[in-house]
Design a protein around this motif. Sequence first.
Motif, PDB file in Angstrom:
ATOM      1  N   ALA A   1       0.923  -1.314   0.223  1.00 17.40           N
ATOM      2  CA  ALA A   1       0.116   0.011  -0.207  1.00 17.40           C
ATOM      3  C   ALA A   1       0.944   1.144   0.072  1.00 17.40           C
ATOM      4  O   ALA A   1       0.855   2.356  -0.687  1.00 17.40           O
ATOM      5  CB  ALA A   1      -0.715  -0.605   1.467  1.00 17.40           C
ATOM      6  N   MET A   2       1.964   1.414   0.728  1.00 19.53           N
ATOM      7  CA  MET A   2       2.762   2.886   0.737  1.00 19.53           C
ATOM      8  C   MET A   2       3.387   2.773  -0.029  1.00 19.53           C
ATOM      9  O   MET A   2       3.508   4.326  -0.991  1.00 19.53           O
ATOM     10  CB  MET A   2       3.721   2.573   2.051  1.00 19.53           C
ATOM     11  CG  MET A   2       2.784   2.359   3.461  1.00 19.53           C
ATOM     12  SD  MET A   2       2.010   3.935   3.598  1.00 19.53           S
ATOM     13  CE  MET A   2       2.766   4.718   3.724  1.00 19.53           C
ATOM     14  N   VAL A   3       4.004   1.882  -1.257  1.00 18.56           N
ATOM     15  CA  VAL A   3       4.770   1.800  -2.908  1.00 18.56           C
ATOM     16  C   VAL A   3       3.358   2.494  -3.285  1.00 18.56           C
ATOM     17  O   VAL A   3       3.841   3.264  -4.323  1.00 18.56           O
ATOM     18  CB  VAL A   3       5.572   0.048  -2.796  1.00 18.56           C
ATOM     19  CG1 VAL A   3       5.832   0.532  -4.215  1.00 18.56           C
ATOM     20  CG2 VAL A   3       6.464  -0.021  -1.860  1.00 18.56           C
TER      21      VAL A   3
ATOM     22  N   GLN B   1       0.992   4.243  -2.813  1.00 17.50           N
ATOM     23  CA  GLN B   1       0.568   5.260  -2.527  1.00 17.50           C
ATOM     24  C   GLN B   1       1.327   6.598  -2.651  1.00 17.50           C
ATOM     25  O   GLN B   1       1.752   8.045  -3.608  1.00 17.50           O
ATOM     26  CB  GLN B   1       0.277   5.240  -0.996  1.00 17.50           C
ATOM     27  CG  GLN B   1      -0.940   4.807  -0.609  1.00 17.50           C
ATOM     28  CD  GLN B   1      -1.400   5.156   0.716  1.00 17.50           C
ATOM     29  OE1 GLN B   1      -0.800   5.754   1.514  1.00 17.50           O
ATOM     30  NE2 GLN B   1      -1.402   4.117   1.562  1.00 17.50           N
ATOM     31  N   GLU B   2       2.769   5.839  -2.836  1.00 13.57           N
ATOM     32  CA  GLU B   2       4.204   7.004  -3.132  1.00 13.57           C
ATOM     33  C   GLU B   2       4.475   6.981  -4.212  1.00 13.57           C
ATOM     34  O   GLU B   2       4.333   8.094  -5.245  1.00 13.57           O
ATOM     35  CB  GLU B   2       5.684   6.492  -2.855  1.00 13.57           C
ATOM     36  CG  GLU B   2       6.569   7.007  -3.509  1.00 13.57           C
ATOM     37  CD  GLU B   2       6.885   8.480  -2.766  1.00 13.57           C
ATOM     38  OE1 GLU B   2       6.909   9.071  -3.432  1.00 13.57           O
ATOM     39  OE2 GLU B   2       6.322   9.047  -2.064  1.00 13.57           O
TER      40      GLU B   2
ATOM     41  N   ASN C   1       1.677   9.758  -4.703  1.00 16.23           N
ATOM     42  CA  ASN C   1       2.503  11.127  -4.748  1.00 16.23           C
ATOM     43  C   ASN C   1       3.126  11.178  -5.726  1.00 16.23           C
ATOM     44  O   ASN C   1       3.198  12.676  -6.188  1.00 16.23           O
ATOM     45  CB  ASN C   1       2.825  11.259  -3.512  1.00 16.23           C
ATOM     46  CG  ASN C   1       3.361  12.251  -2.537  1.00 16.23           C
ATOM     47  OD1 ASN C   1       2.614  13.279  -3.448  1.00 16.23           O
ATOM     48  ND2 ASN C   1       3.227  12.085  -1.453  1.00 16.23           N
TER      49      ASN C   1
ATOM     50  N   ASN D   1      -1.514  14.717   2.457  1.00 14.58           N
ATOM     51  CA  ASN D   1      -1.911  13.604   3.466  1.00 14.58           C
ATOM     52  C   ASN D   1      -3.737  13.277   3.109  1.00 14.58           C
ATOM     53  O   ASN D   1      -3.933  12.197   3.020  1.00 14.58           O
ATOM     54  CB  ASN D   1      -1.497  13.468   4.874  1.00 14.58           C
ATOM     55  CG  ASN D   1      -0.097  13.534   4.527  1.00 14.58           C
ATOM     56  OD1 ASN D   1       0.631  13.084   3.310  1.00 14.58           O
ATOM     57  ND2 ASN D   1       0.966  13.863   5.831  1.00 14.58           N
TER      58      ASN D   1
ATOM     59  N   THR E   1      -5.011  10.148   1.387  1.00 15.70           N
ATOM     60  CA  THR E   1      -5.525   8.887   2.177  1.00 15.70           C
ATOM     61  C   THR E   1      -6.417   8.591   1.458  1.00 15.70           C
ATOM     62  O   THR E   1      -7.246   7.252   0.916  1.00 15.70           O
ATOM     63  CB  THR E   1      -5.592   9.406   3.476  1.00 15.70           C
ATOM     64  OG1 THR E   1      -4.282   9.291   4.265  1.00 15.70           O
ATOM     65  CG2 THR E   1      -6.617   7.985   4.136  1.00 15.70           C
TER      66      THR E   1
ATOM     67  N   TRP F   1      -6.309   7.178  -2.423  1.00 11.17           N
ATOM     68  CA  TRP F   1      -5.934   5.309  -1.648  1.00 11.17           C
ATOM     69  C   TRP F   1      -7.710   4.759  -1.310  1.00 11.17           C
ATOM     70  O   TRP F   1      -7.431   3.598  -1.711  1.00 11.17           O
ATOM     71  CB  TRP F   1      -4.835   5.299  -0.362  1.00 11.17           C
ATOM     72  CG  TRP F   1      -4.767   3.956  -0.352  1.00 11.17           C
ATOM     73  CD1 TRP F   1      -5.337   3.248   0.929  1.00 11.17           C
ATOM     74  CD2 TRP F   1      -4.128   2.767  -1.084  1.00 11.17           C
ATOM     75  NE1 TRP F   1      -4.641   1.635   0.483  1.00 11.17           N
ATOM     76  CE2 TRP F   1      -3.730   1.752  -0.396  1.00 11.17           C
ATOM     77  CE3 TRP F   1      -3.613   3.211  -2.713  1.00 11.17           C
ATOM     78  CZ2 TRP F   1      -3.751   0.824  -0.995  1.00 11.17           C
ATOM     79  CZ3 TRP F   1      -3.121   2.058  -3.061  1.00 11.17           C
ATOM     80  CH2 TRP F   1      -3.093   0.648  -2.323  1.00 11.17           C
TER      81      TRP F   1
ATOM     82  N   GLU G   1       7.419  -7.103   0.432  1.00 11.71           N
ATOM     83  CA  GLU G   1       8.791  -6.254  -0.220  1.00 11.71           C
ATOM     84  C   GLU G   1       9.874  -7.426  -0.573  1.00 11.71           C
ATOM     85  O   GLU G   1      10.391  -6.970  -1.195  1.00 11.71           O
ATOM     86  CB  GLU G   1       9.185  -5.224   1.254  1.00 11.71           C
ATOM     87  CG  GLU G   1       8.675  -6.044   2.058  1.00 11.71           C
ATOM     88  CD  GLU G   1       9.043  -4.895   2.959  1.00 11.71           C
ATOM     89  OE1 GLU G   1      10.334  -5.181   4.645  1.00 11.71           O
ATOM     90  OE2 GLU G   1       9.347  -3.517   2.769  1.00 11.71           O
TER      91      GLU G   1
ATOM     92  N   TRP H   1       9.080  -1.116  -5.097  1.00 13.09           N
ATOM     93  CA  TRP H   1       8.670   0.236  -6.189  1.00 13.09           C
ATOM     94  C   TRP H   1       8.729  -0.424  -8.272  1.00 13.09           C
ATOM     95  O   TRP H   1       7.762   0.074  -8.371  1.00 13.09           O
ATOM     96  CB  TRP H   1       9.613   1.086  -6.060  1.00 13.09           C
ATOM     97  CG  TRP H   1       9.627   2.566  -6.606  1.00 13.09           C
ATOM     98  CD1 TRP H   1      10.266   2.742  -8.040  1.00 13.09           C
ATOM     99  CD2 TRP H   1       8.381   3.055  -6.853  1.00 13.09           C
ATOM    100  NE1 TRP H   1      10.093   3.873  -9.225  1.00 13.09           N
ATOM    101  CE2 TRP H   1       8.792   4.093  -7.984  1.00 13.09           C
ATOM    102  CE3 TRP H   1       7.235   3.732  -6.393  1.00 13.09           C
ATOM    103  CZ2 TRP H   1       8.233   5.162  -8.411  1.00 13.09           C
ATOM    104  CZ3 TRP H   1       6.664   4.675  -6.651  1.00 13.09           C
ATOM    105  CH2 TRP H   1       6.433   5.450  -7.531  1.00 13.09           C
TER     106      TRP H   1
ATOM    107  N   LYS I   1      -3.637  -3.339  10.863  1.00 12.49           N
ATOM    108  CA  LYS I   1      -2.989  -2.124  11.879  1.00 12.49           C
ATOM    109  C   LYS I   1      -3.653  -2.380  13.320  1.00 12.49           C
ATOM    110  O   LYS I   1      -3.716  -2.251  13.608  1.00 12.49           O
ATOM    111  CB  LYS I   1      -4.524  -1.195  11.041  1.00 12.49           C
ATOM    112  CG  LYS I   1      -4.659  -0.590  11.911  1.00 12.49           C
ATOM    113  CD  LYS I   1      -5.505   1.217  10.922  1.00 12.49           C
ATOM    114  CE  LYS I   1      -5.148   2.312  11.762  1.00 12.49           C
ATOM    115  NZ  LYS I   1      -6.301   3.266  10.762  1.00 12.49           N
TER     116      LYS I   1
END
Length: 484
Positions: free
Chosen positions: A38-40, A42-43, A46, A59, A63, A66, A178, A184, A296
Motif C-alpha cells: 500500500a505504501m509503495v 501510494q508513493e 504522490n 496527506n 488517504t 487510496w 516487499e 517500487w 493495523k
Amino acid sequence: MEKTQRNVLPAALLGSILSAVLGSLQIGYHTGNVNAPAMVIQEFFNSTWRARYNVSMPNQKLTLLWSVSVSIKDFGALLGALGFKYMVDSFGRRNSILIANGLSVLGAVLMSLSKVAKSFEVLIVGRLVFGVFCGLVMSMNPLYVQEVSPTNLRGAFATLNQVAYTLGVLIGMVVGLETALGTWDQWDLMLCLSLIPALLQYLLLPFCPESPRYLLLTRGQEAKAESALLRLRGNPDMVREELEEMKERETDTKASISIQQFFTKASYQQPILLVVMIALGSQLSGFNAMINYSTKMFEDAFSEAKYLTLGVGAANLTFSVVAFFLMEKAGRRKLLLTGFLIILVCNLLLTIVDGVQTLVPELQFLQVVAVFCLVAAYELGPGPISWFIAAELFDQQARPIAMAFTSMLNWGGKFLLALIYPPLLDVLGGYVYLLFMAIALVSLCVTWFRMPETRGRSFDDIAEEFRGAEGILMQNKSHFNTFK
C-alpha cells in the motif's frame, strides 16, 4: 444409483468446475495483493502528483484517494451484479463466464500500465473494470458449478469457488510482500499476474459443457442438454433420471419472471429473507474488517503484524478447504449455525479484550486468537454458503435474479463494512464488535427458525417446499423438519 455415485467422477465434470473457479482465484488475488504494498503504490500516487503540479499531494487527499482506489473494486462489483441476469439468460452460464473474463484481462492490463502511463487514474479505472468482473463472476461461478454438479456433491463443489477465492487471497498477500513483488520496481508486474489464470481459463473452459438445466429449461434444447449431461455424468441411467426430473418442471419454467414478481411472489418471501440474512450476516459480522484491517489491529501489539496477517490468510484458506469436506456431511444448516455462533462469541471476546488490554497487556494474544477463530468460522459456513445458497433456494425461473440479488448483497456488505469500519472504530472503540455480534445473533436466529437443510435434495424438491407458502399441498416429509 448409489453404485454410480461411488464411481470415478468424469473428467468433464471436474474440468468444468476447476476451469470455472479460476475466475474466483483472480478475484481473491486482487483482494489480497494491495495490502502489503500500500505504501509503495501510494508513493506512486504522490510522485505522479508532484510530476504534474510540483507539490506533494496533501496527506488527507492521498488517504482519500487510496481508500477510493481500494474500495472502487467493490463498487464495480455492485454494478456488475446488475448485468448478471441478462448475461446468463442470453449467453448461457459457461459463455457468460468467458465473456466476463475479458473484463478481468482488461482490468489487469490497465492496472499494470498505470505506472508506464504515469497515471493513478488508470489504476483506479482498472480496479473499477475488474470490480465489474467480480460482481458477475462471483454469481456466475456458483450458478454454473451447481447446475453441472450431481445433487450429492452440489454443495461441496460450490464450496470450491470459495476455496479458489481464499487461495487467491493468500497468493496475493504473499506476492505483495516487499520480499516478493511488492516493491517500487515490480508492483506493476504484481498487478498483472492474474492474467495467467485468466488466459488459462480461456484455454480450458470452451471445451467444457454448458449447463444442462439452462439448455433444457431456458433454451428448450433437449438433445444438447442430454449430450451435456452424458459428458458430465458418464452414466446413461443417471442421465435419463436427471432429465426426467428436469422435464417435470419444464412447463413451469418456460415463462420468465420479472423483478417485481420476484419480490412479491409468496413462495419467494422466505428464501429472500434467508438470502438477505445469510449474506448480510456473513459480510457485516466482522470478517471483512479482519481481512482488510488485521495488520493495523495487530501492529500496536506485535512488531511483525504483516506475518500475522499472512497467518489470517492461511487460516482463511485452510478452513475453506475444511468446509469443502464438511459441506455434504454436516449440511448447510449446521455449518451456518456453527459459523454464526462462533463469530458471535469471537466478537464478544474482541470487545472484552479491547476493554482490558491496557490493564492486562498479557491478554493481547487473545485478540489474535479471536481474529483467527472468527476468520475460520466465516469460512466454515457463512462465507462459502452465502455465495451459493440462493441457487438452491430458488427455482429455475428465479435463480438468475436471486443470484444477482445475492451478489449485490455480498458485495454491498463488503463495500459498506470497508467504508464504515474505520470511523466506527474511532467513535465506538472496541464496542464496534458488539454491533457485529448483534448482526451475527440475528442471522443465527433466522437460520435456526427458518433455514431448511438443502443437502442431498434436488432443486425442485426444495422449491416445492417453499411453494407451501402459496397454499400448495406438500407431502409430509418428516426428515426435512425445518419449518416450525
